[in-house]
Write a protein that holds these residues in place. Structure first.
Motif, PDB file in Angstrom:
ATOM      1  N   HIS A 226       1.815  67.216   1.957  1.00 56.91           N
ATOM      2  CA  HIS A 226       1.111  67.136   3.252  1.00 56.91           C
ATOM      3  C   HIS A 226      -0.069  66.167   3.150  1.00 56.91           C
ATOM      4  CE1 HIS A 226       2.631  71.507   4.114  1.00 56.91           C
ATOM      5  NE2 HIS A 226       3.588  70.609   4.208  1.00 56.91           N
ATOM      6  N   MET A 227      -0.774  66.226   2.045  1.00 55.48           N
ATOM      7  CA  MET A 227      -1.873  65.278   1.835  1.00 55.48           C
ATOM      8  C   MET A 227      -1.355  63.842   1.911  1.00 55.48           C
ATOM      9  SD  MET A 227      -4.313  64.845  -1.543  1.00 55.48           S
ATOM     10  CE  MET A 227      -2.934  64.798  -2.637  1.00 55.48           C
ATOM     11  N   GLN A 228      -0.208  63.608   1.276  1.00 54.93           N
ATOM     12  CA  GLN A 228       0.395  62.265   1.297  1.00 54.93           C
ATOM     13  C   GLN A 228       0.674  61.813   2.733  1.00 54.93           C
ATOM     14  OE1 GLN A 228       0.386  60.408  -1.402  1.00 54.93           O
ATOM     15  NE2 GLN A 228       2.404  60.629  -2.325  1.00 54.93           N
ATOM     16  N   TYR A 229       1.215  62.707   3.529  1.00 55.53           N
ATOM     17  CA  TYR A 229       1.498  62.361   4.921  1.00 55.53           C
ATOM     18  C   TYR A 229       0.211  62.053   5.676  1.00 55.53           C
ATOM     19  CZ  TYR A 229       6.531  63.101   5.716  1.00 55.53           C
ATOM     20  OH  TYR A 229       7.898  62.969   5.750  1.00 55.53           O
ATOM     21  N   PHE A 230      -0.790  62.903   5.525  1.00 53.86           N
ATOM     22  CA  PHE A 230      -2.031  62.676   6.266  1.00 53.86           C
ATOM     23  C   PHE A 230      -2.698  61.366   5.832  1.00 53.86           C
ATOM     24  CE2 PHE A 230      -1.916  67.355   7.202  1.00 53.86           C
ATOM     25  CZ  PHE A 230      -1.799  67.205   8.575  1.00 53.86           C
ATOM     26  N   ILE A 231      -2.642  61.064   4.548  1.00 55.66           N
ATOM     27  CA  ILE A 231      -3.172  59.778   4.078  1.00 55.66           C
ATOM     28  C   ILE A 231      -2.412  58.639   4.755  1.00 55.66           C
ATOM     29  CG2 ILE A 231      -3.322  58.221   2.086  1.00 55.66           C
ATOM     30  CD1 ILE A 231      -3.874  60.727   0.340  1.00 55.66           C
ATOM     31  N   SER A 232      -1.093  58.765   4.792  1.00 52.92           N
ATOM     32  CA  SER A 232      -0.263  57.714   5.397  1.00 52.92           C
ATOM     33  C   SER A 232      -0.617  57.489   6.867  1.00 52.92           C
ATOM     34  CB  SER A 232       1.216  58.109   5.244  1.00 52.92           C
ATOM     35  OG  SER A 232       2.024  57.385   6.138  1.00 52.92           O
ATOM     36  N   PHE A 233      -0.780  58.580   7.619  1.00 49.17           N
ATOM     37  CA  PHE A 233      -1.120  58.441   9.049  1.00 49.17           C
ATOM     38  C   PHE A 233      -2.530  57.868   9.223  1.00 49.17           C
ATOM     39  CE2 PHE A 233       2.051  62.041   9.429  1.00 49.17           C
ATOM     40  CZ  PHE A 233       3.041  61.263  10.029  1.00 49.17           C
ATOM     41  N   ALA A 234      -3.463  58.350   8.428  1.00 49.21           N
ATOM     42  CA  ALA A 234      -4.846  57.861   8.551  1.00 49.21           C
ATOM     43  C   ALA A 234      -4.917  56.380   8.189  1.00 49.21           C
ATOM     44  CB  ALA A 234      -5.772  58.679   7.652  1.00 49.21           C
ATOM     45  N   LYS A 235      -4.235  55.993   7.116  1.00 51.04           N
ATOM     46  CA  LYS A 235      -4.215  54.577   6.710  1.00 51.04           C
ATOM     47  C   LYS A 235      -3.622  53.715   7.817  1.00 51.04           C
ATOM     48  CE  LYS A 235      -1.544  51.657   3.541  1.00 51.04           C
ATOM     49  NZ  LYS A 235      -2.235  50.419   3.870  1.00 51.04           N
ATOM     50  N   ALA A 236      -2.548  54.194   8.429  1.00 51.64           N
ATOM     51  CA  ALA A 236      -1.909  53.423   9.508  1.00 51.64           C
ATOM     52  C   ALA A 236      -2.864  53.237  10.682  1.00 51.64           C
ATOM     53  CB  ALA A 236      -0.626  54.116   9.959  1.00 51.64           C
ATOM     54  N   LEU A 237      -3.636  54.270  11.014  1.00 49.91           N
ATOM     55  CA  LEU A 237      -4.611  54.163  12.110  1.00 49.91           C
ATOM     56  C   LEU A 237      -5.675  53.123  11.772  1.00 49.91           C
ATOM     57  CD1 LEU A 237      -5.164  57.956  13.051  1.00 49.91           C
ATOM     58  CD2 LEU A 237      -3.741  56.272  14.250  1.00 49.91           C
ATOM     59  N   VAL A 238      -6.145  53.143  10.525  1.00 46.96           N
ATOM     60  CA  VAL A 238      -7.158  52.159  10.102  1.00 46.96           C
ATOM     61  C   VAL A 238      -6.539  50.759  10.074  1.00 46.96           C
ATOM     62  CG1 VAL A 238      -8.644  51.417   8.186  1.00 46.96           C
ATOM     63  CG2 VAL A 238      -8.545  53.842   8.820  1.00 46.96           C
ATOM     64  N   ASP A 239      -5.347  50.632   9.487  1.00 45.81           N
ATOM     65  CA  ASP A 239      -4.686  49.321   9.388  1.00 45.81           C
ATOM     66  C   ASP A 239      -4.450  48.704  10.768  1.00 45.81           C
ATOM     67  OD1 ASP A 239      -4.626  49.636   6.676  1.00 45.81           O
ATOM     68  OD2 ASP A 239      -2.470  50.061   6.540  1.00 45.81           O
ATOM     69  N   SER A 240      -4.251  49.550  11.762  1.00 44.61           N
ATOM     70  CA  SER A 240      -3.973  49.037  13.114  1.00 44.61           C
ATOM     71  C   SER A 240      -5.206  48.398  13.747  1.00 44.61           C
ATOM     72  CB  SER A 240      -3.500  50.186  14.022  1.00 44.61           C
ATOM     73  OG  SER A 240      -4.600  51.033  14.361  1.00 44.61           O
ATOM     74  N   GLY A 241      -6.388  48.738  13.232  1.00 42.59           N
ATOM     75  CA  GLY A 241      -7.635  48.231  13.817  1.00 42.59           C
ATOM     76  C   GLY A 241      -8.099  49.040  15.023  1.00 42.59           C
ATOM     77  N   ALA A 242      -7.302  50.006  15.438  1.00 39.47           N
ATOM     78  CA  ALA A 242      -7.648  50.785  16.639  1.00 39.47           C
ATOM     79  C   ALA A 242      -8.663  51.886  16.339  1.00 39.47           C
ATOM     80  CB  ALA A 242      -6.380  51.387  17.234  1.00 39.47           C
ATOM     81  N   TYR A 243      -8.757  52.292  15.081  1.00 41.18           N
ATOM     82  CA  TYR A 243      -9.662  53.385  14.689  1.00 41.18           C
ATOM     83  C   TYR A 243     -10.537  52.895  13.533  1.00 41.18           C
ATOM     84  CZ  TYR A 243      -6.768  56.417  17.570  1.00 41.18           C
ATOM     85  OH  TYR A 243      -6.101  56.978  18.632  1.00 41.18           O
ATOM     86  N   PRO A 244     -11.856  52.857  13.727  1.00 38.50           N
ATOM     87  CA  PRO A 244     -12.733  52.294  12.689  1.00 38.50           C
ATOM     88  C   PRO A 244     -12.802  53.169  11.433  1.00 38.50           C
ATOM     89  CG  PRO A 244     -14.040  53.143  14.532  1.00 38.50           C
ATOM     90  CD  PRO A 244     -12.605  53.249  14.934  1.00 38.50           C
ATOM     91  N   ALA A 245     -12.778  52.496  10.273  1.00 38.83           N
ATOM     92  CA  ALA A 245     -12.819  53.190   8.981  1.00 38.83           C
ATOM     93  C   ALA A 245     -14.078  54.045   8.839  1.00 38.83           C
ATOM     94  CB  ALA A 245     -12.747  52.169   7.855  1.00 38.83           C
ATOM     95  N   LYS A 246     -15.101  53.714   9.594  1.00 38.39           N
ATOM     96  CA  LYS A 246     -16.352  54.483   9.558  1.00 38.39           C
ATOM     97  C   LYS A 246     -16.089  55.980   9.710  1.00 38.39           C
ATOM     98  CE  LYS A 246     -18.944  54.361  13.390  1.00 38.39           C
ATOM     99  NZ  LYS A 246     -19.120  55.701  14.003  1.00 38.39           N
ATOM    100  N   GLU A 247     -15.144  56.330  10.549  1.00 39.63           N
ATOM    101  CA  GLU A 247     -14.898  57.766  10.812  1.00 39.63           C
ATOM    102  C   GLU A 247     -14.314  58.471   9.585  1.00 39.63           C
ATOM    103  OE1 GLU A 247     -16.334  58.885  13.266  1.00 39.63           O
ATOM    104  OE2 GLU A 247     -16.563  57.119  14.527  1.00 39.63           O
TER     105      GLU A 247
END
Lengths: 332, 96
Positions: A226-247
């Motif tokens: 589950h951790m792996q999945y959440f990392i994958s989704f969070a990374k994708a959000l950051v990589d997209s530029g739509a969600y700032p890494a600051k959060e």
């Protein structure tokens, strides 16, 4: 000072083995056999944006992995020899059952939030919408897998002589979590799963009954996945530029700082939140002490820093580095 | 080093700016941190509050070259205590 690194091209299966080791769930290297199962898509943004993969493809990957990882709660619970359990074992089982009770409202919130955010991006950035829909879709597997954990421990606690949780208590624990920023939520869940995996590794090493040991191991390995999945989704959000890494950094600091969430029920002051229950705040007695043991905290810090690096591409070596980096991102 | 009165005014001003409430709303009733989160349109939870304090700390650093370590405080803490804590941290004078 934190260093910005490229995301390494580590084979997902090897990465998962390394994370299972970091969580303390492996007792001998021989346990790690060559993987023959599907793995989590580690670069989801690229999969949608550049590889032209579709939601139905990603969903099939999710389903295959879910099926490949299934285990029988009924069989494992039946395999535990109750007469072998110590008082401490019994108490840890009871505590784990209560903690796992909060997974369903967390997953219910995830499904609700993911759908809302997905709709927000449709037509604005369809890749982001697809990433978030993949997250919402996967939350059904997450919810089902967590059901195995909750029901195993609550049933075992009852067999071990504990009073069943009252309906009122169950209803209290089922309070659906309030919404927050999506990247924060997914990052927090990556950390929550990593902390849970370390706790199960700790409990696993303390018990002698093979059935209970196997149960802790299976649940802990699920949490790593589950951790792996959440990392994958969070990374994708950051990589997209739509969600700032600051959060993501904010959440890491929130956990790692002095008296932060990482320390859970061992803190001098545990916040009484009327809106929901954070399971790590409510581990009592032996379960709480085991979770706050120095070696457990070290493992948890390592996994949080590891997760943060994979999500943001920024490597921090300590809580202080995380704070400094986050403060710079926050500005005035 | 600026005097305490000046520092306190600066910190209060930055808190107001960063939580999105005016001085009367924030300090008039000496809101608890839970009340600040509830009343501010900008805030969802404790992480937003933590960020508001971080911005205020960064402003102090920029203006007075003082590094204030961010506190982890319970949500029933009144905002006046947070101001006092910031002032005390400034007086301990950890230069940047």
């Amino acid at each position: 000072m934190a260093a910005v690194r490229e995301h390494g091209l580590v084979k997902p299966a090897l990465l998962e083995d390394a994370l299972v080791r970091m969580s303390g769930l492996v007792e001998s290297p021989a346990e790690l056999e060559p993987p023959r199962r599907p793995t989590v898509v580690v670069d989801l943004y690229r999969a949608f944006k550049e590889e032209g993969r579709r939601l139905v493809d990603i969903t099939w990957d999710q389903h295959r992995l879910h099926e490949a990882r299934r285990w029988s709660a009924t069989a494992l619970v039946d395999s535990v020899r109750l007469e072998q359990l110590t008082e401490r074992d019994r108490f840890v089982v009871w505590s784990a059952g209560k903690a796992e009770m909060t997974a369903k409202p967390s997953a219910d919130r995830m499904a609700r939030l993911a759908d809302k955010e997905c709709r927000r991006w449709v037509g604005q950035d369809n890749v982001v919408a697809s990433i978030i829909q993949a997250l919402g879709t996967w939350s059904r597997y997450w919810n089902e897998e967590e059901a195995h954990h909750e029901t195993s421990f609550t049933q075992l606690a009852m067999r071990a002589g504990f009073e069943p949780l009252s309906d009122d208590a169950v209803i209290e624990y089922r309070k659906v979590f309030p919404d927050d920023d999506l990247l924060r939520t997914v990052t927090m869940l990556a950390f929550s799963e990593s902390i849970a995996s370390v706790n199960y590794g700790q409990y696993m090493r303390q018990v002698t009954d093979p059935g209970l040991k196997a149960l802790f191991k299976h649940v802990g390995a699920d949490e790593v996945q589950h951790m792996q999945y959440f990392i994958s989704f969070a990374k994708a959000l950051v990589d997209s530029g739509a969600y700032p890494a600051k959060e993501a950094f904010a959440v890491a600091h929130f956990f790692l700082r002095e008296e932060g969430e990482l320390y859970g029920s061992a803190r001098e002051h545990v916040e009484d939140r009327g809106t929901h229950i954070n399971w790590w705040d409510h581990l009592e007695n032996e379960a709480g002490r085991t979770a706050a043991a120095p070696e457990a905290l070290d493992r948890k810090r390592s996994l949080i820093l590891h997760s943060l690096r994979r999500i943001t591409g920024v490597a921090c070596a300590s809580a202080e580095e995380v704070e400094d980096y986050w403060m710079d991102l926050v500005g005035c | 080093m600026a005097d305490v009165g000046e520092l306190k005014d600066f910190i209060c001003q930055k808190f107001c700016e960063n939580v999105g409430l005016n001085a009367e709303e924030l300090f008039g009733a000496d809101l608890t941190l839970a009340e600040v989160i509830a009343r501010s349109d900008r805030m969802t939870n404790s992480v937003d509050l933590m960020e508001a304090f971080a911005k205020s700390s960064n402003a102090l650093r920029k203006q007075y070259a003082i590094r204030v370590r961010l506190p982890a405080l319970s949500l029933d803490t009144p905002i006046s205590q947070v101001v006092d804590l910031f002032v005390r941290e400034c007086q301990q004078g950890r230069p940047v």
